[in-house]
Write a protein that holds these residues in place. Structure first.
Motif, short mmCIF file in Angstrom:
data_model
loop_
_atom_site.label_atom_id
_atom_site.label_comp_id
_atom_site.label_asym_id
_atom_site.label_seq_id
_atom_site.Cartn_x
_atom_site.Cartn_y
_atom_site.Cartn_z
N ASP A 84 62.43 0.65 31.30
CA ASP A 84 63.80 0.65 31.50
C ASP A 84 63.92 0.65 32.96
OD1 ASP A 84 66.36 1.65 31.14
OD2 ASP A 84 65.90 3.53 32.01
N ASN A 85 63.01 0.86 33.58
CA ASN A 85 63.31 0.60 35.04
C ASN A 85 63.27 -0.97 35.55
OD1 ASN A 85 61.49 0.26 38.12
ND2 ASN A 85 62.96 1.68 38.24
N GLN A 86 62.21 -1.56 34.71
CA GLN A 86 61.91 -2.77 34.89
C GLN A 86 63.29 -3.73 34.38
OE1 GLN A 86 59.12 -4.80 36.15
NE2 GLN A 86 58.58 -2.79 36.67
N MET A 87 63.72 -3.46 33.47
CA MET A 87 65.17 -4.01 32.95
C MET A 87 66.18 -3.94 33.89
SD MET A 87 64.22 -5.54 30.20
CE MET A 87 65.88 -6.11 29.54
N GLN A 88 66.29 -2.95 34.49
CA GLN A 88 67.27 -2.64 35.61
C GLN A 88 67.10 -3.53 36.67
OE1 GLN A 88 68.79 1.48 36.12
NE2 GLN A 88 67.48 2.09 34.70
N GLU A 89 65.89 -3.39 37.16
CA GLU A 89 65.39 -4.28 38.29
C GLU A 89 65.60 -5.54 38.39
OE1 GLU A 89 61.71 -3.01 40.06
OE2 GLU A 89 62.50 -0.97 40.52
N ASN A 90 64.94 -6.00 37.11
CA ASN A 90 64.94 -7.58 37.03
C ASN A 90 65.85 -8.39 36.33
OD1 ASN A 90 62.23 -8.08 38.48
ND2 ASN A 90 61.48 -6.61 36.84
N TYR A 91 66.33 -7.52 35.26
CA TYR A 91 67.48 -8.11 34.15
C TYR A 91 68.98 -7.59 34.68
CZ TYR A 91 63.47 -10.22 31.91
OH TYR A 91 62.50 -11.07 31.70
N GLY A 92 69.06 -6.69 35.44
CA GLY A 92 70.38 -6.11 35.67
C GLY A 92 70.87 -5.20 34.67
N ALA A 93 70.13 -4.67 33.68
CA ALA A 93 70.28 -3.76 32.77
C ALA A 93 71.21 -2.53 33.29
CB ALA A 93 69.22 -3.33 31.90
N SER A 94 72.30 -1.96 32.66
CA SER A 94 72.63 -0.71 33.03
C SER A 94 71.81 0.47 32.74
CB SER A 94 73.83 -0.59 32.15
OG SER A 94 73.69 -0.39 30.95
N GLY A 95 70.78 0.41 32.05
CA GLY A 95 69.84 1.67 31.73
C GLY A 95 70.41 2.52 31.12
N TYR A 96 69.85 3.62 30.85
CA TYR A 96 70.22 4.72 29.66
C TYR A 96 71.54 5.46 30.19
CZ TYR A 96 65.88 3.90 26.97
OH TYR A 96 65.17 3.41 26.19
N PHE A 97 71.43 5.55 31.59
CA PHE A 97 72.35 6.70 32.15
C PHE A 97 73.48 5.91 32.81
CE2 PHE A 97 68.22 8.52 32.13
CZ PHE A 97 68.44 9.62 31.09
N SER A 98 73.48 4.78 33.31
CA SER A 98 74.64 3.99 33.98
C SER A 98 75.82 3.60 33.21
CB SER A 98 73.77 2.74 34.73
OG SER A 98 74.99 2.16 35.63
N GLU A 99 76.67 3.42 33.58
CA GLU A 99 78.12 2.98 32.85
C GLU A 99 78.41 1.44 33.07
OE1 GLU A 99 79.39 4.38 30.37
OE2 GLU A 99 78.23 5.89 30.38
N ALA A 100 77.34 0.71 33.73
CA ALA A 100 77.92 -0.77 34.06
C ALA A 100 78.20 -1.39 32.83
CB ALA A 100 76.65 -1.46 34.69
N ASN A 101 79.28 -2.30 32.81
CA ASN A 101 79.93 -3.05 31.77
C ASN A 101 78.91 -4.01 31.28
OD1 ASN A 101 82.34 -1.56 31.62
ND2 ASN A 101 83.06 -2.67 33.31
N GLY A 102 77.96 -4.71 31.78
CA GLY A 102 77.32 -5.64 31.55
C GLY A 102 75.95 -5.87 32.02
N SER A 103 75.39 -6.86 31.94
CA SER A 103 73.91 -7.12 32.56
C SER A 103 73.91 -8.29 33.45
CB SER A 103 72.69 -7.02 31.52
OG SER A 103 73.05 -8.36 30.64
N GLN A 104 73.14 -8.35 34.61
CA GLN A 104 72.94 -9.47 35.25
C GLN A 104 71.55 -9.84 35.81
OE1 GLN A 104 75.59 -11.58 36.37
NE2 GLN A 104 73.97 -12.71 36.96
N LYS A 105 71.01 -10.81 35.04
CA LYS A 105 69.53 -11.19 35.27
C LYS A 105 69.20 -11.75 36.54
CE LYS A 105 65.95 -13.97 33.05
NZ LYS A 105 65.70 -14.80 31.78
N LYS A 106 68.37 -11.47 37.22
CA LYS A 106 67.86 -12.19 38.38
C LYS A 106 67.80 -13.66 38.21
CE LYS A 106 66.00 -8.28 41.08
NZ LYS A 106 64.44 -7.94 41.76
N GLU A 107 68.11 -14.68 39.07
CA GLU A 107 67.80 -16.11 38.88
C GLU A 107 66.49 -16.31 38.96
OE1 GLU A 107 70.39 -18.28 41.49
OE2 GLU A 107 72.32 -17.19 40.98
#
Length: 536
Positions: free
Chosen positions: A358-381
Motif C-alpha cells: 500500500d505504501n509503495q503504491m502510494q509513493e510510486n504510483y500515486g494511489a489514494s491508499g486505503y484511507f485517502s479520498e483522492a479521486n484518482g492516481s498519478q504514477k511517477k514518470e
C-alpha cells in the motif's frame, strides 16, 4: 513456430513411431498427469503430460491422448484459456463438462479391438476399471505397458534427486507412529484384512511422521508403505535415508526397503510370504486372531495404481477408502494449536506485505491508499523500482521467510493484476508478468509451509478508487464468506451439500494439512465423498 513447439512436434512423431513398432501395436496412448502415487502435484521428472503437450496447468488430474492421427488434451474450465494459448495447432482441446470424457471418446471414435496403452503405474484402479468398462462396447483393450513410452522420447528428463527424508517431530505431529499404527491395525482386524498398501504420498508422510522435498511446495517423499498385522515397511530410495532416519525407523519397528522393491513385496504380501521385523504391540494381537483367515489386502482404489493392484487376486483386494483419510483430516489438539500459531504468523506476514505494498503504491504510483479520498492516481514518470506481479510476490515470500518454522511456499503464488486476476490459477512469469496499476484490482492467492501448519490465504485489494460494480461483486463474495463462517452444519450434512453450498457463495474450501500438501486433503469436502462433515 517456436523452437519449443517444433521440439514437441518432434516428440509427437517419435512417440507415434514407438506406438507403431510396439508389440502389440498401440492405437492410442493415454498420458495422465499423475505420478505413481496418483498425486495431483508431481515432481518435475513426472510431468509427462506437460512435457508432451506444453500445457502447464497443474491443479487437476488432466490427461492427454495420442492416437495415430490426433493429439487431444482434457482439462476443465479453469484452464480453457491457458490451454488454448499453450497448445500448438497439432493439439485439440477437449473441454471437460462439454466434450465427452476420454473413455467415451475412445469407445466412440477408435476402431473396434483398438489397443490403448497406459503406464500402469500412473493410473488408479478406479480409472482403469472405468476405462475397461467403457472399452467393452467395441472390444477395445486397455494394455499395460512395460515402460512409459514418454520417458523414452524425453531425453533430458530431470534426474531423480536424492533429497533426504526428514523426521517430523512428534511435538508438531501430536501423535507418535506407534499410536497411529495401533489404530490402523485395529481397523485391519475389523475388516478382516491381513495388510494394507499405502500409496498416497501424504498418507505415508502422515502415518510414519516423515517429510521430504521430492515435490515442489509439498514436503513429501516419494515412498510407499505396507502395514500388516505383524510388520511395517517403508519403500524409499535408500540414498535419501540418513542415519537419524534409519535409527528412527528401526525404533518404530519399520523395515526400510528400496523404493523399487514395492511391486515384488506386494506379490509376496499376496501370497502370505512377506516377512519383516516384528512391530512392538503387534505380537499379542496375533494371538487373538487367526492370521490365516485374514486373506484380504486393503487398498484405496482411488489412489492405488494399477501396477500394484495387478499383483493381487481380484477376490483378494479389499477396495475401501483409505483408513488414513479421516484420522489425517481430524486434527488432534497439538495439531490444532500448531495450525492456529502458523496462521497467526502467516497472517502477520501477509499484513506486513499489504501494508508495504500500500505504501509503495502510494509513493510510486500515486494511489489514494486505503484511507485517502483522492479521486484518482498519478504514477511517477520515472520509477526507481518498478513493481510487477513477480517482484511483489517475491517480497511476500521474504516476509514469510522471517517467521518461525517457515519451510517454504505451499503453492506457486498467484499474484495478479487486473484481467490476470480473472484467470484461475494464473501463474505470473518474470518476463511476461504485468506491472501493478493503482486503478486495477490486485489479487494475491498464496500460502506457506511451516513445521506446525500449512496456510492458503487469498486477498483481493484495490489501491485506488474501485468502481461500483467492483464494490458490488466484492461485497457479494464477502457476504457469502460471512454466511458460510456463521453456518452450523446439522448432523448428517454430507460433502455433497457442502459442495453445493461452496458454489452458492463462489468460494472454495480446503482441509488444512500439517506441513504436507495444500490441496491433497479435500476428500471430506468434495462431491464424490459422502463422509459426514459433522464428524470432522
Amino acid at each position: 513456430m517456436t523452437s519449443s513447439s517444433a521440439a514437441r512436434n518432434q516428440h509427437l512423431d517419435e512417440l507415434r513411431a514407438l506406438m507403431a513398432s510396439h508389440s502389440p501395436p498401440i492405437h492410442a496412448l493415454l498420458i495422465p498427469s499423475e505420478d505413481a502415487h496418483q498425486s495431483e502435484y508431481v515432481s518435475e521428472r513426472d510431468k509427462r503430460r506437460q512435457f508432451i503437450s506444453g500445457f502447464t496447468g497443474s491443479a487437476g488430474k488432466w490427461l492427454a491422448l495420442i492416437t495415430t492421427k490426433e493429439a487431444l488434451l482434457w482439462t476443465d474450465g479453469r484452464y480453457f484459456l491457458q490451454a488454448t494459448n499453450q497448445l500448438s495447432d497439432r493439439w485439440r482441446l477437449m473441454r471437460m463438462g462439454e466434450d465427452p470424457p476420454v473413455e467415451v471418446w475412445i469407445a466412440d471414435n477408435l476402431s473396434a479391438e483398438a489397443v490403448i496403452g497406459i503406464d500402469s503405474w500412473c493410473i488408479s484402479v478406479d480409472s482403469a476399471q472405468r476405462y475397461e468398462q467403457a472399452f467393452l462396447k467395441n472390444n477395445q483393450t486397455l494394455f499395460q505397458l512395460s515402460s512409459d513410452l514418454v520417458d523414452e522420447v524425453w531425453k533430458d528428463r530431470p534426474p531423480n534427486d536424492a533429497t533426504p527424508v526428514i523426521v517430523h517431530p512428534v511435538e508438531f505431529a501430536g501423535r507418535s507412529v506407534a499410536q497411529k499404527m495401533k489404530e490402523l491395525r485395529e481397523k485391519l482386524q475389523h475388516e478382516k484384512a491381513s495388510g494394507i498398501i499405502i500409496t498416497a504420498l501424504d498418507e505415508v508422510a502422515w502415518l510414519y511422521n516423515v517429510r521430504g522435498n521430492d515435490v515442489h511446495y509439498s514436503p513429501v517423499v516419494h515412498s510407499y508403505a505396507i502395514v500388516t498385522l505383524h510388520g511395517a515397511f517403508f519403500y524409499v530410495d535408500k540414498r535419501k535415508v540418513t542415519t537419524e532416519v534409519k535409527n528412527y525407523m528401526s525404533e518404530s519397528g519399520i523395515d526400510i526397503r528400496e523404493y523399487d522393491m514395492v511391486q515384488l513385496d506386494v506379490s509376496l504380501l499376496a501370497s502370505g510370504q512377506l516377512k519383516g521385523s516384528a512391530v512392538n504391540g503387534s505380537l499379542h494381537m496375533e494371538k487373538d486372531i487367526n492370521v490365516a483367515e485374514q486373506s484380504k489386502i486393503w487398498i484405496d482404489s482411488n489412489s492405488c495404481c494399477l501396477a500394484l493392484y495387478s499383483k493381487l487376486r481380484p477376490d483378494q483386494a479389499l477396495m475401501l477408502q483409505s483408513p488414513i483419510t479421516l484420522p489425517k483430516a481430524v486434527k488432534n489438539p497439538m495439531e490444532l494449536t500448531g495450525l492456529r500459531k502458523a496462521h497467526i504468523r502467516d497472517g502477520a506476514a501477509v499484513v506486513q506485505y499489504l501494508a508495504w505494498l500500500d505504501n509503495q503504491m502510494q509513493e510510486n504510483y500515486g494511489a489514494s491508499g486505503y484511507f485517502s479520498e483522492a479521486n484518482g492516481s498519478q504514477k511517477k514518470e520515472h520509477l526507481e523500482i518498478k513493481l510487477t506481479e513477480v517482484s511483489v510476490s517475491d517480497k511476500l515470500e521474504a516476509f514469510r521467510a522471517e517467521k518461525e518454522h517457515f519451510k517454504g511456499l505451499s503453492f506457486p503464488t498467484i499474484s495478479s493484476v487486473g484481467p490476470n486476476a480473472a484467470i484461475i490459477h494464473y501463474s505470473p512469469e518474470a518476463n511476461t508478468c504485468a506491472e501493478l496499476d493503482a486503478d486495477k484490482i490486485y489479487l494475491c492467492d498464496s500460502g506457506a509451509q511451516y513445521l506446525d501448519g500449512t496456510t492458503d490465504i487469498t486477498r483481493t485489494v484495490h489501491f485506488g478508487k474501485p468502481s461500483e460494480h467492483q464494490k458490488s461483486c466484492y461485497t457479494a463474495v464477502l457476504k457469502g464468506h460471512i454466511a458460510l463462517d456463521a453456518a452450523v452444519f446439522p448432523n448428517g450434512t454430507t460433502g455433497e451439500s457442502f459442495f453445493q453450498c461452496s458454489y452458492d457463495v463462489n468460494s472454495c474450501a480446503f482441509s488444512r494439512n500439517l506441513c504436507i500438501c495444500i490441496a491433497l486433503c479435500r476428500q471430506s469436502f468434495c462431491r464424490e465423498n459422502y463422509q459426514n462433515i459433522a464428524k470432522v
